[in-house]
Design a protein around this motif. Sequence first.
Motif, PDB file in Angstrom:
ATOM      1  N   GLY A   1      -6.428   2.276  -6.943  1.00  0.00           N
ATOM      2  CA  GLY A   1      -7.086   3.455  -6.196  1.00  0.00           C
ATOM      3  C   GLY A   1      -7.397   4.553  -7.501  1.00  0.00           C
ATOM      4  N   GLN A   2      -7.105   3.802  -8.853  1.00  0.00           N
ATOM      5  CA  GLN A   2      -7.470   4.957 -10.158  1.00  0.00           C
ATOM      6  C   GLN A   2      -8.985   4.492 -10.258  1.00  0.00           C
ATOM      7  OE1 GLN A   2      -4.646   3.583 -12.141  1.00  0.00           O
ATOM      8  NE2 GLN A   2      -3.131   5.383 -12.044  1.00  0.00           N
TER       9      GLN A   2
ATOM     10  N   GLN B   1       2.157   6.848  -6.623  1.00  0.00           N
ATOM     11  CA  GLN B   1       0.556   7.624  -7.127  1.00  0.00           C
ATOM     12  C   GLN B   1       1.353   9.426  -6.267  1.00  0.00           C
ATOM     13  OE1 GLN B   1      -1.919   6.590  -8.316  1.00  0.00           O
ATOM     14  NE2 GLN B   1      -3.008   8.929  -9.033  1.00  0.00           N
ATOM     15  N   THR B   2       1.791   9.972  -5.717  1.00  0.00           N
ATOM     16  CA  THR B   2       2.953  10.425  -5.300  1.00  0.00           C
ATOM     17  C   THR B   2       3.584  10.872  -6.570  1.00  0.00           C
ATOM     18  OG1 THR B   2       2.446   9.913  -2.802  1.00  0.00           O
ATOM     19  CG2 THR B   2       3.927  11.821  -3.533  1.00  0.00           C
TER      20      THR B   2
ATOM     21  N   LYS C   1       0.971  -1.192   0.026  1.00  0.00           N
ATOM     22  CA  LYS C   1       0.268  -0.262   0.154  1.00  0.00           C
ATOM     23  C   LYS C   1       0.923   1.294  -0.313  1.00  0.00           C
ATOM     24  CE  LYS C   1      -3.959   1.618   2.732  1.00  0.00           C
ATOM     25  NZ  LYS C   1      -5.163   1.331   3.557  1.00  0.00           N
ATOM     26  N   LYS C   2       2.018   1.198   0.802  1.00  0.00           N
ATOM     27  CA  LYS C   2       2.715   2.593   0.681  1.00  0.00           C
ATOM     28  C   LYS C   2       3.588   2.634  -0.379  1.00  0.00           C
ATOM     29  CE  LYS C   2       6.844   3.753   3.523  1.00  0.00           C
ATOM     30  NZ  LYS C   2       7.716   3.544   3.834  1.00  0.00           N
TER      31      LYS C   2
ATOM     32  N   ALA D   1       2.350   1.333  -3.282  1.00  0.00           N
ATOM     33  CA  ALA D   1       1.575   2.370  -4.418  1.00  0.00           C
ATOM     34  C   ALA D   1       1.145   3.836  -3.705  1.00  0.00           C
ATOM     35  CB  ALA D   1      -0.016   1.509  -3.927  1.00  0.00           C
ATOM     36  N   HIS D   2       1.175   4.207  -2.560  1.00  0.00           N
ATOM     37  CA  HIS D   2       1.285   5.199  -2.428  1.00  0.00           C
ATOM     38  C   HIS D   2       1.912   6.278  -2.610  1.00  0.00           C
ATOM     39  CE1 HIS D   2      -0.255   8.992  -0.082  1.00  0.00           C
ATOM     40  NE2 HIS D   2       1.547   9.118  -0.056  1.00  0.00           N
ATOM     41  N   GLU D   3       3.048   5.698  -2.695  1.00  0.00           N
ATOM     42  CA  GLU D   3       4.962   6.230  -3.350  1.00  0.00           C
ATOM     43  C   GLU D   3       4.182   6.431  -4.592  1.00  0.00           C
ATOM     44  OE1 GLU D   3       7.567   5.618   0.079  1.00  0.00           O
ATOM     45  OE2 GLU D   3       7.871   4.205  -1.570  1.00  0.00           O
TER      46      GLU D   3
ATOM     47  N   GLN E   1      -2.599   0.350  -6.727  1.00  0.00           N
ATOM     48  CA  GLN E   1      -2.112   1.556  -7.345  1.00  0.00           C
ATOM     49  C   GLN E   1      -3.506   1.588  -8.693  1.00  0.00           C
ATOM     50  OE1 GLN E   1       1.205   1.900  -9.366  1.00  0.00           O
ATOM     51  NE2 GLN E   1       0.198   4.626  -9.774  1.00  0.00           N
TER      52      GLN E   1
ATOM     53  N   SER F   1       5.292   4.204 -14.302  1.00  0.00           N
ATOM     54  CA  SER F   1       5.626   3.928 -12.777  1.00  0.00           C
ATOM     55  C   SER F   1       6.697   3.716 -12.270  1.00  0.00           C
ATOM     56  CB  SER F   1       4.425   3.338 -11.294  1.00  0.00           C
ATOM     57  OG  SER F   1       5.202   3.825 -10.808  1.00  0.00           O
TER      58      SER F   1
END
Lengths: 116, 605
Positions: free
Chosen positions: B189-190, B99-100, B92-93, B95-97, B186, B168
């Motif tokens: 999330g999208q 995205q960032t 999850k971390k 994926a968040h990174e 990710q 990515s």
Amino acid sequence: MDLSAEHKKEVQRRIMDTLLTAYEKLEINRADFDEISKFILERDPTIQTHHDLIVFLRELTAKWKIFSFVLTLENGEVSKIEENKAVEKIEDLTQEGKIDEALEAARKIVKNINDQ
Amino acid sequence: MNPDAVQKVEVLAKSFVPEAAISAARSPQEAKQIEDAKQVRARFNANQDKPLAALLAPEDIDDLSGIDIDSEVDRRIGEHTPPEEDRRAKAKKLAHEAQTIAEKGIEGIEDPGRQDEIVEEYVAKVIDIRGDAFRNLSRAEKEAIARSELSRQEVRVKIAELLKKGLSPTAEIGSEDERTLAVKMQEKGQKKAEEDRLNLEIISINDGIARLQQELMDYQPENAATGTPEGDLHKLLEQAQARINAGRATELTRELVALYGRDRERLTADKASVRQRAKSGEILVDPTEEKLNELAQLEEAQREYDQRRIRRDSLPQEINNLLGELQTRNARLQTLTLETAILDLDINPLAQKKKAKEQAVVLNISRIVTQAANNVLNSDVARRDRVYGDMLREKSEEAEDNDETTLYSALGSRWERIVTRGGKSSIETIRAAIETDWKFAIASGGDISTQVELLLSYEIRKKIKLGTSPDKARRILEDAARIRERLKTDSAFAEKAKAEYITNLISRRLATGEPISVGEQDIIAKYGWTKHVAQAVEQIVQDDETLKTRIEQIVESTGVEASKLEALREKYPSQWATILAILLSGVAVPALSSGKHWYDIFKRK
């Protein structure tokens, strides 16, 4: 596949019996016993389906070979249930004279099982 | 172990108390463990309904009966974070990174240390793993990265370039599982973001539809509340329409025309002049102006009414258009929900799924189908017999007359199916007996049950002839299978069966005058069944007519006088049957001295 509470308990009993027998026969020591107990207690509540159970038993057996018998029994159980379900479905179709559909259903069932 | 203990063990072992010796040989720790095991076993035995309860230490739980073990186990589990959760948290971390970085570039990662880690991991992975990101670089860039000639800043530039291409960089970081999971998360999330956007749009569209529907309703005068702008408008429109309908506009027009004739230009000019004069205060009220104003109001009301009517008529179409938009978004939302659910399946049980796939129970299609088909056949006797009947007839035509072996051989596995209910082993035995000369099979030895069984098989072979219905064949074989099972356990029954067989055999031979074959003689002699032969003969001698006929045959074939036979019968009544058997069948009876004696006598004769 659903896992009945009774069947889960039956498997728990098999595991416990295997564990205790090994402990009684000094095949494992106190440290092993504690580690196995911890592993079992941690994983047990996460076991909700037959699939979970098989995964758990495989991990348990991978760590401690003494449980291979329990896994073998359960594999046989799963195989039997899956096969019975498949056979029943195909029987129905065959009895209705739908041979092509029966064959197709068999292929699908096998694929589903493989894809699980 | 100290010398005393060794001595103790030796003494116990020599005293034939091995358990005690083993016990004595145990270390204190082992002895303690065994004692502990006993206690755990006792807890396990006492809590069969809660098998895992025994794993909970007794010092933690004094009274198991008062505690919900499942809850207790749950509570303890809650104190630990399962490895799966760790893995998911890490993914999850990532994926968040990802995205960032996609949104703000590598600088979007707030922690400079983590920035460096990502860049380093990325470079390392790009060199080691030929992923999508690496494939999209030019050859020179790849080589440069491989030789580590690019500075960290240059790598960052490359990352930015990759991001522009929609790739990515974090897809190259972490383990394969983690990367896959990160990509899935990710994607999820999208999809979730799109879902949120769609939900907002759907809310907006629903509002629009509700508004238009309300507007449409308001155009119905009976629905327009008085005191509201819409209500007032309707009131005005109603009045205007009433006047228009009442011909007021026409009336006014007619009056104006009467005043000014049909000179539209003069009317127009006069209207302007009158208005100008009224504006300047030259005149206060002009009747023409009143008429014109009234007409203008009526015309305005008419226009308003027409516009409202057009609007009202167009509303259903607008609502339909919005409903179409709503439908499109709902369909997409459904697809997204499904896709998200699939991603969830991938994300949550990823490792388990992979393992399960490797360890999947592989079913053999043909086996399942065959099993199902057999079940169907077995459950439908008429259908099965028809199948087998057709098969038998077909094979009968192929086989030579009375060539049963050929037939059974041709039937092969089908034959087995016919007799399935007889049990596998008996089928094999029977088939062996049928396909092989039973006499040789018996000659090869075996216990008494086997011999009788083979004899039975021989009988079966004779009973099941060409044209025998499959159902009958099955019944015969089922009987044979049952007999076989009984022969194994019931020796008295086996003896009786053997006697019956021999009696029947001899009876048939005596009744028909057919000689007992050499093979049969060998078997009777070899296994000492002469007493059964004698019993068979005894049955024959009870029948005067048959006896008379057979004695005549003996006299004729051996030349022994009938009176001599009668003399023998009187002199040796207990052995008369044996004598007759020998005479009638020519069987040598080596097992019976008297038999041998008589045989020798007649042989000499």
